[in-house]
Scaffold this motif. Structure first.
Motif, PDB file in Angstrom:
ATOM      1  N   ASP A  17       0.826  -1.206   0.000  1.00 23.94           N
ATOM      2  CA  ASP A  17       0.000   0.000   0.000  1.00 23.94           C
ATOM      3  C   ASP A  17       0.862   1.259   0.000  1.00 23.94           C
ATOM      4  OD1 ASP A  17      -2.332  -1.285  -0.248  1.00 23.94           O
ATOM      5  OD2 ASP A  17      -3.069  -0.946   1.769  1.00 23.94           O
ATOM      6  N   GLY A  18       2.020   1.177   0.632  1.00 25.01           N
ATOM      7  CA  GLY A  18       2.959   2.297   0.597  1.00 25.01           C
ATOM      8  C   GLY A  18       3.388   2.568  -0.829  1.00 25.01           C
ATOM      9  N   LEU A  71       1.092  11.123   8.208  1.00 26.20           N
ATOM     10  CA  LEU A  71       2.149  10.933   7.209  1.00 26.20           C
ATOM     11  C   LEU A  71       2.728  12.308   6.913  1.00 26.20           C
ATOM     12  CD1 LEU A  71       0.637   8.861   4.252  1.00 26.20           C
ATOM     13  CD2 LEU A  71       2.165   8.053   6.020  1.00 26.20           C
ATOM     14  N   THR A  72       4.025  12.378   6.743  1.00 30.17           N
ATOM     15  CA  THR A  72       4.634  13.652   6.352  1.00 30.17           C
ATOM     16  C   THR A  72       5.135  13.517   4.922  1.00 30.17           C
ATOM     17  OG1 THR A  72       5.309  13.974   8.628  1.00 30.17           O
ATOM     18  CG2 THR A  72       6.386  15.365   6.992  1.00 30.17           C
ATOM     19  N   LEU A  73       4.785  14.476   4.104  1.00 35.12           N
ATOM     20  CA  LEU A  73       5.206  14.474   2.698  1.00 35.12           C
ATOM     21  C   LEU A  73       6.065  15.690   2.429  1.00 35.12           C
ATOM     22  CD1 LEU A  73       4.078  12.220   0.804  1.00 35.12           C
ATOM     23  CD2 LEU A  73       2.402  12.756   2.552  1.00 35.12           C
ATOM     24  N   ALA A  74       7.157  15.489   1.710  1.00 31.78           N
ATOM     25  CA  ALA A  74       8.038  16.615   1.377  1.00 31.78           C
ATOM     26  C   ALA A  74       8.319  16.599  -0.118  1.00 31.78           C
ATOM     27  CB  ALA A  74       9.338  16.491   2.156  1.00 31.78           C
ATOM     28  N   PHE A  75       8.173  17.752  -0.778  1.00 33.88           N
ATOM     29  CA  PHE A  75       8.557  17.934  -2.180  1.00 33.88           C
ATOM     30  C   PHE A  75       9.786  18.823  -2.164  1.00 33.88           C
ATOM     31  CE2 PHE A  75       4.426  17.365  -4.891  1.00 33.88           C
ATOM     32  CZ  PHE A  75       4.119  16.210  -4.202  1.00 33.88           C
ATOM     33  N   SER A  76      10.914  18.290  -2.617  1.00 29.18           N
ATOM     34  CA  SER A  76      12.153  19.046  -2.546  1.00 29.18           C
ATOM     35  C   SER A  76      12.666  19.330  -3.965  1.00 29.18           C
ATOM     36  CB  SER A  76      13.176  18.226  -1.745  1.00 29.18           C
ATOM     37  OG  SER A  76      14.224  19.034  -1.340  1.00 29.18           O
ATOM     38  N   PHE A  77      12.862  20.618  -4.264  1.00 34.42           N
ATOM     39  CA  PHE A  77      13.145  21.048  -5.633  1.00 34.42           C
ATOM     40  C   PHE A  77      14.548  21.594  -5.811  1.00 34.42           C
ATOM     41  CE2 PHE A  77       8.693  21.832  -4.642  1.00 34.42           C
ATOM     42  CZ  PHE A  77       8.015  21.328  -5.735  1.00 34.42           C
ATOM     43  N   GLU A  78      15.140  21.284  -6.932  1.00 33.80           N
ATOM     44  CA  GLU A  78      16.352  21.969  -7.366  1.00 33.80           C
ATOM     45  C   GLU A  78      15.977  23.401  -7.738  1.00 33.80           C
ATOM     46  OE1 GLU A  78      19.247  18.948  -9.773  1.00 33.80           O
ATOM     47  OE2 GLU A  78      18.206  20.496 -10.904  1.00 33.80           O
ATOM     48  N   SER A 150      10.767   5.271  12.139  1.00 38.64           N
ATOM     49  CA  SER A 150      10.052   5.756  10.953  1.00 38.64           C
ATOM     50  C   SER A 150      10.526   5.054   9.683  1.00 38.64           C
ATOM     51  CB  SER A 150      10.231   7.268  10.813  1.00 38.64           C
ATOM     52  OG  SER A 150      11.581   7.565  10.669  1.00 38.64           O
ATOM     53  N   ARG A 151       9.691   5.145   8.644  1.00 37.43           N
ATOM     54  CA  ARG A 151      10.063   4.561   7.355  1.00 37.43           C
ATOM     55  C   ARG A 151      10.013   5.676   6.309  1.00 37.43           C
ATOM     56  NH1 ARG A 151       6.263  -0.124   5.318  1.00 37.43           N
ATOM     57  NH2 ARG A 151       7.508  -1.458   6.635  1.00 37.43           N
ATOM     58  N   PHE A 152      11.009   5.704   5.458  1.00 36.56           N
ATOM     59  CA  PHE A 152      11.033   6.703   4.384  1.00 36.56           C
ATOM     60  C   PHE A 152      10.770   6.029   3.038  1.00 36.56           C
ATOM     61  CE2 PHE A 152      14.461   9.714   6.389  1.00 36.56           C
ATOM     62  CZ  PHE A 152      13.562  10.063   7.379  1.00 36.56           C
ATOM     63  N   TYR A 153       9.928   6.650   2.245  1.00 38.73           N
ATOM     64  CA  TYR A 153       9.802   6.277   0.846  1.00 38.73           C
ATOM     65  C   TYR A 153      10.306   7.489   0.067  1.00 38.73           C
ATOM     66  CZ  TYR A 153       6.304   2.800   2.352  1.00 38.73           C
ATOM     67  OH  TYR A 153       5.654   1.749   2.954  1.00 38.73           O
ATOM     68  N   ILE A 166      10.631  13.498  -3.924  1.00 39.95           N
ATOM     69  CA  ILE A 166       9.471  13.498  -3.030  1.00 39.95           C
ATOM     70  C   ILE A 166       9.748  12.481  -1.924  1.00 39.95           C
ATOM     71  CG2 ILE A 166       6.997  12.991  -2.819  1.00 39.95           C
ATOM     72  CD1 ILE A 166       6.754  13.711  -5.813  1.00 39.95           C
ATOM     73  N   TYR A 167       9.596  12.898  -0.678  1.00 44.34           N
ATOM     74  CA  TYR A 167       9.757  11.984   0.448  1.00 44.34           C
ATOM     75  C   TYR A 167       8.417  11.766   1.119  1.00 44.34           C
ATOM     76  CZ  TYR A 167      14.810  12.764   0.227  1.00 44.34           C
ATOM     77  OH  TYR A 167      16.114  12.839  -0.178  1.00 44.34           O
ATOM     78  N   CYS A 168       8.166  10.523   1.492  1.00 47.10           N
ATOM     79  CA  CYS A 168       6.985  10.195   2.292  1.00 47.10           C
ATOM     80  C   CYS A 168       7.538   9.578   3.575  1.00 47.10           C
ATOM     81  CB  CYS A 168       6.123   9.204   1.517  1.00 47.10           C
ATOM     82  SG  CYS A 168       4.780   8.540   2.479  1.00 47.10           S
TER      83      CYS A 168
END
Lengths: 195, 133
Positions: A17-18, A71-78, A150-153, A166-168
């Motif tokens: 599901d992840g 859940l924490t979501l991060a969008f990291s951009f150049e 914690s688990r990172f995707y 993108i990190y979840c």
């Protein structure tokens, strides 16, 4: 995608599901980039649980998705990518030169909010609402170490205008078992009160 | 176009915590012939601006600091039961739509927003609920 609704809890409990969640996010991000700002996704790479550190890029927008668990979501951009997204996203509107940086950050916040708001329709359960926080913006390249449970995707997205990741971040299985124990105790109390 | 009834120009309050969304929405609204009389970046500010400007229509985001859009919608409806509020949000969750409609939203638009969708929605809700105002 299957019709069975995803739940935030199952994303944390099961890798399958992840994976569905991150695939949905990657797909919606690519379509946002193409439809809204005419940027092509060239390659998408997924990583599950092999990362111990979040390597943040030039600008990062973060939101928290809240159900029974968070859940924490991060969008990291150049730099190049977010500046190009901003340029297209703000086409036709007037922005003063001294306010450009604020609006670049707002663009990063809008993008994560729209992508995650849209993706959450996959998580629909009748009678339940999943909440999304307002976006938080982090400036500058930084690394954040993984908290032990914690688990990172992660999803690396390479475009014709630069890179983003993108990190979840899930709180881990200990929290789930804690929640389950709490629920079991509640059920037992309920059964006991009925008998 | 001949025979097509021209819609009157509406006074609209735009509520969203994102500055860039406010700018984009304002441009779209002006491009389709309406006026943005004010904007607000939180639910609390939206209630204050509604009382001052008495707009024909409000476009309301859901996720905002201090007070969210559904709570602000509820408070506006308590003060003015004829208020026309369109929720404009990225939330595709059915339950969020149900919650908004239950509290009194007259329309629901999903972000990212397109000018044509916004135009149709404004026309439809005003046609249906505008006379009560």
């Amino acid at each position: 995608m299957e019709n069975k609704p995803l739940t935030v809890e199952n994303v944390i409990k099961t890798e399958a599901d992840g994976k569905k969640l991150i695939e949905a996010i990657a797909h919606r991000t690519s379509s946002f980039l193409m439809e809204e700002v005419s940027i092509n996704t060239l390659q998408t790479n997924y990583e599950i649980d092999k990362i111990n550190k979040l390597e943040l890029k030039y600008l990062t927008s973060i939101i928290v998705v809240e159900d029974d668990v968070k859940l924490t979501l991060a969008f990291s951009f150049e730099k190049k990518l977010i500046e190009n997204i901003f340029k297209e996203y703000s086409k036709g509107i007037e922005i003063d030169d001294d306010e450009v940086q604020i609006y670049v950050e707002e663009t990063a916040g809008d993008m994560i909010n729209i992508v995650m708001g849209n993706v959450l329709s996959y998580f629909q359960q009748f009678g339940k609402t999943i909440l999304i926080s307002s976006p938080i913006i982090i400036n500058g390249a930084k690394s954040i170490s993984r908290y032990k449970d914690s688990r990172f995707y992660s999803i690396d997205i390479s475009t014709d205008n630069g890179e983003m990741v993108i990190y979840c971040i899930t709180p881990g299985e200990k929290i789930i078992s804690h929640l389950e124990n709490g629920r079991r105790e509640k059920d037992e109390k309920y059964e006991h009160s009925r008998s | 176009m001949e025979g097509e009834k021209k819609m009157k120009s509406m006074n609209i309050l735009v509520v969203d915590d994102s500055l860039i969304t406010i700018k984009k929405m304002t441009k779209m609204i002006e491009d389709i012939g309406h006026n943005v009389v004010a904007n607000a970046r939180s639910g609390i500010e939206a209630i204050k601006q509604y009382e001052i400007f008495k707009p024909d229509i409000v476009t309301m985001d859901i996720t905002m600091p201090e007070m969210n859009g559904i709570e602000a919608l509820k408070r506006i409806m308590e003060k003015d039961s004829s208020a026309i509020v369109i929720m404009v949000t990225s939330h595709g969750q059915e339950q969020m739509v149900i919650n908004s409609v239950e509290v009194g939203a007259k329309g629901y638009l999903l972000k990212p927003l397109k000018e044509e969708q916004l135009k149709n929605c404004i026309e439809k809700v005003y046609e249906k609920y505008g006379e009560a105002k």
